[in-house]
Design a protein around this motif. Sequence first.
Motif, short mmCIF file in Angstrom:
data_model
loop_
_atom_site.label_atom_id
_atom_site.label_comp_id
_atom_site.label_asym_id
_atom_site.label_seq_id
_atom_site.Cartn_x
_atom_site.Cartn_y
_atom_site.Cartn_z
N LEU A 413 0.96 -1.19 0.19
CA LEU A 413 0.32 -0.31 0.18
C LEU A 413 0.98 1.38 -0.14
O LEU A 413 0.83 2.08 -0.84
CB LEU A 413 -0.80 0.37 1.28
N GLU A 414 1.26 1.06 0.81
CA GLU A 414 2.56 2.46 1.04
C GLU A 414 3.69 2.75 -0.30
O GLU A 414 4.39 3.52 0.07
CB GLU A 414 3.46 2.22 2.62
N GLN A 415 4.03 1.53 -0.67
CA GLN A 415 4.91 2.04 -1.62
C GLN A 415 6.53 1.99 -1.15
O GLN A 415 7.52 2.07 -2.20
CB GLN A 415 4.70 2.17 -2.78
N HIS A 416 6.71 0.93 0.23
CA HIS A 416 7.96 1.14 0.69
C HIS A 416 8.49 0.65 1.68
O HIS A 416 8.06 -0.28 2.32
CB HIS A 416 7.52 3.11 1.90
N THR A 417 9.83 0.76 1.65
CA THR A 417 10.80 -0.36 2.62
C THR A 417 9.62 -0.74 4.45
O THR A 417 10.12 0.39 4.71
CB THR A 417 12.74 -0.36 2.57
N ILE A 418 9.74 -1.98 5.04
CA ILE A 418 9.61 -2.03 5.70
C ILE A 418 10.54 -3.10 6.67
O ILE A 418 11.02 -3.55 5.80
CB ILE A 418 8.25 -2.64 6.13
N TYR A 419 11.56 -2.52 8.02
CA TYR A 419 12.10 -3.12 8.50
C TYR A 419 11.93 -2.79 9.73
O TYR A 419 11.91 -2.09 10.93
CB TYR A 419 14.16 -2.23 7.78
N LEU A 420 12.11 -4.18 10.09
CA LEU A 420 11.83 -4.59 12.10
C LEU A 420 13.16 -4.78 12.45
O LEU A 420 13.49 -6.36 11.76
CB LEU A 420 10.35 -5.14 11.41
N THR A 421 13.29 -4.51 13.55
CA THR A 421 14.46 -5.38 13.97
C THR A 421 13.68 -6.12 15.48
O THR A 421 14.23 -6.82 16.75
CB THR A 421 15.63 -4.09 14.57
N GLU A 422 12.28 -5.56 16.06
CA GLU A 422 12.00 -6.00 17.29
C GLU A 422 10.08 -6.32 16.19
O GLU A 422 9.81 -6.05 16.26
CB GLU A 422 11.70 -4.64 18.47
N VAL A 423 10.23 -7.78 16.70
CA VAL A 423 9.39 -9.38 15.46
C VAL A 423 8.38 -9.35 16.60
O VAL A 423 8.97 -9.59 17.73
CB VAL A 423 10.55 -9.81 14.76
N PRO A 424 7.59 -9.56 16.06
CA PRO A 424 6.23 -9.45 16.57
C PRO A 424 6.48 -11.51 17.01
O PRO A 424 7.10 -11.55 16.41
CB PRO A 424 4.77 -9.26 16.26
N GLN A 425 5.84 -12.29 18.00
CA GLN A 425 6.67 -13.34 18.48
C GLN A 425 5.21 -13.81 17.60
O GLN A 425 3.83 -13.83 17.69
CB GLN A 425 6.02 -13.22 20.35
N GLU A 426 5.29 -15.12 16.77
CA GLU A 426 4.61 -15.89 16.21
C GLU A 426 4.77 -15.25 14.65
O GLU A 426 3.58 -15.25 13.68
CB GLU A 426 3.32 -16.51 16.79
N TYR A 427 4.95 -14.41 14.45
CA TYR A 427 4.91 -13.75 13.38
C TYR A 427 5.16 -14.63 12.39
O TYR A 427 4.62 -14.45 10.78
CB TYR A 427 5.18 -11.89 13.33
N VAL A 428 6.52 -14.62 12.62
CA VAL A 428 7.08 -16.16 11.16
C VAL A 428 8.63 -16.81 12.24
O VAL A 428 9.07 -15.80 13.26
CB VAL A 428 7.83 -15.56 10.00
N MET A 429 8.53 -17.96 11.64
CA MET A 429 9.59 -18.77 12.79
C MET A 429 10.43 -19.14 11.92
O MET A 429 9.97 -19.56 10.57
CB MET A 429 8.49 -19.80 13.52
N ILE A 430 12.17 -19.26 12.28
CA ILE A 430 13.20 -19.68 11.26
C ILE A 430 12.88 -21.46 11.90
O ILE A 430 13.61 -21.82 12.91
CB ILE A 430 14.08 -18.76 11.63
N THR A 431 12.87 -22.34 10.59
CA THR A 431 12.75 -23.82 10.86
C THR A 431 13.83 -24.14 10.63
O THR A 431 14.61 -24.08 9.80
CB THR A 431 11.46 -24.28 10.42
N SER A 432 15.01 -24.81 11.54
CA SER A 432 15.56 -25.90 11.47
C SER A 432 15.63 -27.25 11.87
O SER A 432 14.87 -27.40 12.43
CB SER A 432 17.05 -25.43 11.70
N GLY A 433 16.88 -27.89 11.70
CA GLY A 433 16.88 -29.36 11.76
C GLY A 433 16.59 -29.37 13.89
O GLY A 433 16.18 -30.32 14.21
N GLU A 458 10.19 -11.18 1.29
CA GLU A 458 10.09 -10.38 2.72
C GLU A 458 10.89 -11.52 3.28
O GLU A 458 11.26 -13.18 2.15
CB GLU A 458 9.03 -12.02 3.26
N LEU A 459 11.66 -11.28 3.47
CA LEU A 459 13.52 -11.88 3.98
C LEU A 459 13.74 -11.77 5.84
O LEU A 459 12.56 -10.84 6.62
CB LEU A 459 14.78 -11.39 3.65
N ALA A 460 13.78 -12.59 6.45
CA ALA A 460 14.11 -13.28 8.33
C ALA A 460 15.09 -13.47 8.21
O ALA A 460 15.46 -14.07 6.78
CB ALA A 460 12.70 -13.88 8.51
N SER A 461 16.15 -13.17 8.88
CA SER A 461 17.43 -13.51 9.10
C SER A 461 17.42 -13.10 11.43
O SER A 461 16.52 -12.59 12.13
CB SER A 461 18.01 -12.50 8.27
N PHE A 462 18.50 -14.01 11.27
CA PHE A 462 18.58 -14.26 13.11
C PHE A 462 19.25 -13.21 13.41
O PHE A 462 20.22 -12.02 14.07
CB PHE A 462 19.42 -14.85 13.56
#
Length: 648
Positions: A413-433, A458-462
């Motif tokens: 909608l806003e046509q702008h980049t969104i960058y979060l360093t305080e990610v809401p809990q359970e917004y997305v989970m990074i899964t590994s073995g 959309e990208l997520a990182s530790f």
Amino acid sequence: MSRARKILGLNLSIRQKIIGGFLSIILIFNINGIFSVISISSSEQVLDRSSEVIYPSIEEIQNLRLLITSTQMYITNWVYNHITPDDKSNLKRLQDFEYTAIKDRLIQAANEWENEAQRKTLDTIFVTFERIKKEQKRIMNDLADYEAYENKRLILPAEERLNTYILPTSRNVLAKLDRIYRQKQKETQEARTELKSSFTWLKIITIGLGVVLIVVGLIAALLISGQIVRPIKYINEVFVKLGSGELPEDKHFAFEDDEIGQMAASADRLVNNLRSTSLFAENIGKGNYQASYEPLSEKDVLGNALLNMRDNLSRVAEEDRRRNWQNEGLAKFSELLRTNNNDIEQLSDNIISNLVKYIRANQGGLFIVSEKDKTNDQEDQYMMLASCYAWDKKKYLEQKVYRGEGLSGQAWLEQHTIYLTEVPQEYVMITSGLGEANPNSILIVPLKVNEEVYGVVELASFNTFQPYEIEFVEKVAESIASAIASVKISERTKALLEESTIITQQMRSKEEEVKAKEREVKQTKEEISKSKRSNRDRDALLNATSLIIETDEQYRISHVNPLTALKLQYEQEELLQLNIETLFESYNTFDKARNSLQNIQKWADFVYLKDKQGQRLRFKASATAVVNEQKQVEKYLFLLHDIGEVEL
């Protein structure tokens, strides 16, 4: 011989050299004092010479002012008082000969002026006065004889030039000359007063300095000459080696706690500091930008410069690394987008997997905006997950993301980049073995080109994303948007070609119907054309045989045909200024016509009208009211047929 060599300074000790040096300084200062006194006397003469420059300047300024005033008086008399030939001759002499002589002398004097502004003002005065001279000569040429004063076409412009330009401009020039005159007088007085005062003090100070210098020099030479030999030798050794690029060894000498001893100790510290500085510079040269160094003080120029150099080199190296990383990435993705520009699904898979790996993220997803459904205009556009990497695909596989919904929809909608360093809990989970964990940063970038969004990535990182990494993703996002737009245009073009083929076939089937309708339209046009010709013939016949008069709602005539003007012996323009009531012979007849038109909006009767000569003419008259859509009368139309001869 030995005594002579000592006297000549060939084999003198340090003590003797210092005493000799102090005596030489004393002698030099005394000589300087003598020359200073001589210089003062010479400066007074310079002041007199300056007066010889300034006073002539003042005199010539006064002469120029008198000349301008005289020309102003003569030209005024020339315009108003018919001056004598002698006065005219004087004016020409002032303009041509005396002005040139004064100007030359004043320019020669002005070359010696120190004030540049005064010289520029003088140049402005000359330029302005020469313009005034041109205007004066125009007046002199226009009013060259007595007959010219009788010609107002010559005398009035001359008076206007005199009063609007020559006199005001001359007053302005005189004001500037007065200002220079006052400045020159002030300069003369101030210079004389200031120079004489400063010269008096300079004489006193020079004499006093000579006496003090003699006493202090002798005392200092006797006290310190015996205490500086050893430190000076050490200092000399240090600087000789430093001059050849060598760092002397630290011999840990103990020096007296005086100025020379402190100087030697400072030289010792300088050697040690240069040793540590050279080691630091060597580390920087090897590319070790993490090497530490403690400057000697806040004013340590070399140490602070080396620290700045280290920081600058480190920053440049880091900028080069980031720039190369960005350029390599852009080249890689450009090649990737170029070789996968036919299948949007394959393109999406390659993009997201390579992007996540290149920026060292942990997972990512690519959402693409759906095409708008032409059959249902009410349905809003939405995004679907086109591809993902290490993402919970089942969660988003069938989910529609609408504009403004969630963070992805908000970025759309806003046509702008969104960058979060305080990610809401359970917004997305990074899964590994080893399990699942919440990311430390989320980056959502719209795929935008030409102010149109084709999706979001959309990208997520530790780890946290650096500004240059975000900038890189934004640049890649623009290229991705261009590629997606190209693929969609290709698909849309293909669909349009298929649709165009179907439409072409349908058009061919309807072509015959169109041709048939064209024939019907052509026939209808011919009938309408015949009807128009018939109406034009009737109008021509009516204009040729009947009187036609149009009036407004107040019965003022607004239009008549030529036959009406001919019959009533009026010009058409004359009739347009009349009320139709004035043409009726009988007021009662017109009153009946007006009542009928107001009630039933129609009227017909036999009437008598009067022509311009007052003769009666008999007509069969009829009239009707013309109304608009609101049933309001806009005008009245009268039609009259001539049915009798003129009656007296």
